[in-house]
Design a protein around this motif. Sequence first.
Motif, PDB file in Angstrom:
ATOM      1  N   TRP A  81       0.755  -1.235   0.041  1.00 45.81           N
ATOM      2  CA  TRP A  81      -0.172  -0.038   0.108  1.00 45.81           C
ATOM      3  C   TRP A  81       0.792   1.243  -0.111  1.00 45.81           C
ATOM      4  O   TRP A  81       0.781   2.235  -0.783  1.00 45.81           O
ATOM      5  N   ALA A  82       1.975   1.184   0.842  1.00 44.59           N
ATOM      6  CA  ALA A  82       3.015   2.365   0.652  1.00 44.59           C
ATOM      7  C   ALA A  82       3.708   2.554  -0.602  1.00 44.59           C
ATOM      8  O   ALA A  82       3.627   3.438  -1.027  1.00 44.59           O
ATOM      9  N   LEU A  83       3.811   1.410  -1.362  1.00 46.23           N
ATOM     10  CA  LEU A  83       4.653   1.311  -2.628  1.00 46.23           C
ATOM     11  C   LEU A  83       3.489   2.254  -3.642  1.00 46.23           C
ATOM     12  O   LEU A  83       4.005   2.938  -4.432  1.00 46.23           O
ATOM     13  N   TYR A  84       2.192   1.836  -3.342  1.00 47.09           N
ATOM     14  CA  TYR A  84       1.245   2.344  -4.420  1.00 47.09           C
ATOM     15  C   TYR A  84       1.193   4.021  -4.127  1.00 47.09           C
ATOM     16  O   TYR A  84       1.258   4.701  -4.908  1.00 47.09           O
ATOM     17  N   LEU A  85       0.930   4.298  -2.763  1.00 40.77           N
ATOM     18  CA  LEU A  85       0.711   5.800  -2.204  1.00 40.77           C
ATOM     19  C   LEU A  85       1.883   6.463  -3.090  1.00 40.77           C
ATOM     20  O   LEU A  85       2.042   7.868  -2.960  1.00 40.77           O
ATOM     21  N   SER A  86       3.058   5.893  -2.704  1.00 37.52           N
ATOM     22  CA  SER A  86       4.393   6.682  -3.136  1.00 37.52           C
ATOM     23  C   SER A  86       4.341   7.019  -4.591  1.00 37.52           C
ATOM     24  O   SER A  86       5.196   8.005  -4.875  1.00 37.52           O
ATOM     25  N   PHE A  87       3.677   6.646  -5.555  1.00 29.83           N
ATOM     26  CA  PHE A  87       3.459   7.203  -6.957  1.00 29.83           C
ATOM     27  C   PHE A  87       2.120   7.989  -7.133  1.00 29.83           C
ATOM     28  O   PHE A  87       2.030   8.269  -8.250  1.00 29.83           O
ATOM     29  N   THR A  88       1.700   8.468  -5.864  1.00 24.37           N
ATOM     30  CA  THR A  88       0.504   9.192  -5.981  1.00 24.37           C
ATOM     31  C   THR A  88       0.538  10.678  -5.147  1.00 24.37           C
ATOM     32  O   THR A  88       1.918  10.839  -4.508  1.00 24.37           O
ATOM     33  N   ASP A  89      -0.311  11.634  -5.434  1.00 24.75           N
ATOM     34  CA  ASP A  89      -0.229  12.814  -4.452  1.00 24.75           C
ATOM     35  C   ASP A  89      -1.230  12.495  -3.406  1.00 24.75           C
ATOM     36  O   ASP A  89      -1.587  13.783  -3.092  1.00 24.75           O
ATOM     37  N   GLU A 136      -4.179  10.984  -7.143  1.00 28.21           N
ATOM     38  CA  GLU A 136      -3.907  11.039  -8.727  1.00 28.21           C
ATOM     39  C   GLU A 136      -2.315  10.500  -8.824  1.00 28.21           C
ATOM     40  O   GLU A 136      -1.392  10.647  -8.139  1.00 28.21           O
ATOM     41  N   PHE A 137      -1.943   9.787  -9.827  1.00 24.72           N
ATOM     42  CA  PHE A 137      -0.990   9.431 -10.309  1.00 24.72           C
ATOM     43  C   PHE A 137       0.223  10.308 -10.546  1.00 24.72           C
ATOM     44  O   PHE A 137      -0.241  11.062 -11.375  1.00 24.72           O
ATOM     45  N   VAL A 138       1.196  10.429 -10.067  1.00 23.00           N
ATOM     46  CA  VAL A 138       2.334  11.450 -10.173  1.00 23.00           C
ATOM     47  C   VAL A 138       3.602  10.535 -10.704  1.00 23.00           C
ATOM     48  O   VAL A 138       4.717  11.390 -10.900  1.00 23.00           O
ATOM     49  N   TRP A 139       3.665   9.210 -10.650  1.00 21.35           N
ATOM     50  CA  TRP A 139       4.494   8.429 -10.981  1.00 21.35           C
ATOM     51  C   TRP A 139       5.742   8.681 -10.306  1.00 21.35           C
ATOM     52  O   TRP A 139       6.035   8.610  -8.999  1.00 21.35           O
ATOM     53  N   PHE A 140       6.977   9.050 -10.756  1.00 18.85           N
ATOM     54  CA  PHE A 140       8.174   9.263  -9.848  1.00 18.85           C
ATOM     55  C   PHE A 140       8.603  10.736  -9.557  1.00 18.85           C
ATOM     56  O   PHE A 140       9.431  10.852  -9.085  1.00 18.85           O
ATOM     57  N   GLU A 141       7.386  11.446  -9.722  1.00 15.91           N
ATOM     58  CA  GLU A 141       7.648  12.878  -9.059  1.00 15.91           C
ATOM     59  C   GLU A 141       8.048  13.149  -7.629  1.00 15.91           C
ATOM     60  O   GLU A 141       8.986  13.848  -7.236  1.00 15.91           O
ATOM     61  N   ASN A 196       1.413  14.955   3.892  1.00 13.55           N
ATOM     62  CA  ASN A 196       1.929  14.628   2.637  1.00 13.55           C
ATOM     63  C   ASN A 196       1.976  12.982   2.535  1.00 13.55           C
ATOM     64  O   ASN A 196       3.348  12.700   2.527  1.00 13.55           O
ATOM     65  N   THR A 197       1.015  12.412   2.333  1.00  9.26           N
ATOM     66  CA  THR A 197       1.331  10.878   2.481  1.00  9.26           C
ATOM     67  C   THR A 197       2.001  10.360   1.528  1.00  9.26           C
ATOM     68  O   THR A 197       2.639   9.278   1.515  1.00  9.26           O
ATOM     69  N   GLY A 198       1.593  10.679   0.182  1.00  8.00           N
ATOM     70  CA  GLY A 198       2.415  10.255  -0.826  1.00  8.00           C
ATOM     71  C   GLY A 198       3.832  10.448  -0.933  1.00  8.00           C
ATOM     72  O   GLY A 198       4.733   9.492  -1.269  1.00  8.00           O
ATOM     73  N   THR A 199       4.209  11.497  -0.528  1.00  4.92           N
ATOM     74  CA  THR A 199       5.699  11.812  -0.184  1.00  4.92           C
ATOM     75  C   THR A 199       6.380  11.249   0.889  1.00  4.92           C
ATOM     76  O   THR A 199       7.205  10.570   0.854  1.00  4.92           O
ATOM     77  N   ALA A 200       5.658  10.920   2.047  1.00  6.69           N
ATOM     78  CA  ALA A 200       6.137  10.322   3.142  1.00  6.69           C
ATOM     79  C   ALA A 200       6.318   8.693   2.578  1.00  6.69           C
ATOM     80  O   ALA A 200       7.121   8.103   3.162  1.00  6.69           O
ATOM     81  N   SER A 201       5.256   8.188   1.919  1.00  6.36           N
ATOM     82  CA  SER A 201       5.422   6.845   1.550  1.00  6.36           C
ATOM     83  C   SER A 201       6.711   6.646   0.661  1.00  6.36           C
ATOM     84  O   SER A 201       7.555   5.350   0.660  1.00  6.36           O
ATOM     85  N   ALA A 202       6.994   7.636  -0.216  1.00  2.00           N
ATOM     86  CA  ALA A 202       8.181   7.530  -0.976  1.00  2.00           C
ATOM     87  C   ALA A 202       9.553   7.515  -0.167  1.00  2.00           C
ATOM     88  O   ALA A 202      10.291   6.614  -0.239  1.00  2.00           O
TER      89      ALA A 202
END
Length: 316
Positions: free
Chosen positions: A56-64, A74-79, A284-290
């Motif tokens: 789930w964290a891997l999925y969120l790391s590619f989103t905002d 929304e998917f932001v891919w490797f942003e 910023n859950t997506g950034t924290a997951s990355a």
Amino acid sequence: MSYSAPLTTDHPGQVASATPPAPGRSRRLGDRRLAVAFISPALLLLLAMSVFPLLWALYLSFTDYSATRGGPAEFVWFENYTAILTSPQVHLRALTTLIYVVGAVTLQTVLGFAIAYLISRRTHGRGLLTTLFLVPMMLSPVVVGLFWRFMLDAQFGVINSVLGSLGLGQVEWLTRQRTALISLILVDTWQWTPFIMLIALAGLTAVPKYLYEAASIDRASEWFKFRTITLPLVWPLLLIAVLFRAIEAFRLFDLVYILTSGGPGVSTETLSFHVYKVAFLGFNTGTASAYGILMVLVVIVLTQLYLRYLNKLKED
């Protein structure tokens, strides 16, 4: 008129049975089902508590995705990954974490091995000394943080009172950039040096005595015995302890949260504490997951390199 099978046999000691034995195939199947029944709860718990959060964290790391913002992610891919790897602030926190890990683990290894070496040479009171040294390791990190927060207080702390009675100046341990990170390293060393000592003591106890006796017959010096017998035999075990402590120090959070909260400024803000701020203060859950995925990858890569070095050392 019904026929009943005889219950005795021609050979003494052989027990006869009135019912035919169960087929071997059905019995093996029953054992397999029993094994699955025992393993399934632990396997489901592992999937729910470890594998699913990681995926789930891997999925969120590619989103905002943000935990406090409505709407779908929304998917932001490797942003997120690009922003993290090119940020100077992240580089500064990575450097802080590296200094902390290298400083704390090196100090703990030297002190732990020295204490274990001295204890191993004692014939009386070894058990009592080992138990006393293990007390800090048994305490919760939260308790250790609160204890040293009072001890290192600039105005009412015991450490500054002792320094004042010796005629030395007062030190602002936790409020100065130069001393805050050193204080964290010292507190972590105080708590986890016994772990290194315990591993080193086990290695020192396992060294065969006849090697020292043979060296004594050859009139070898104590330094020669230490350099050619003690250190080479204990070194592989000591490296495993260093690996455990380095992984633990890399994800340090509790001491930073209680002692300095990352300050003053960001001088003691490690990567783990920064991830906490991004996830639960900035949401910023997506950034924290990355961040989390990158930290896991770094630990896996460094651990694999370290284990390869250990295997090579073992082969040599």
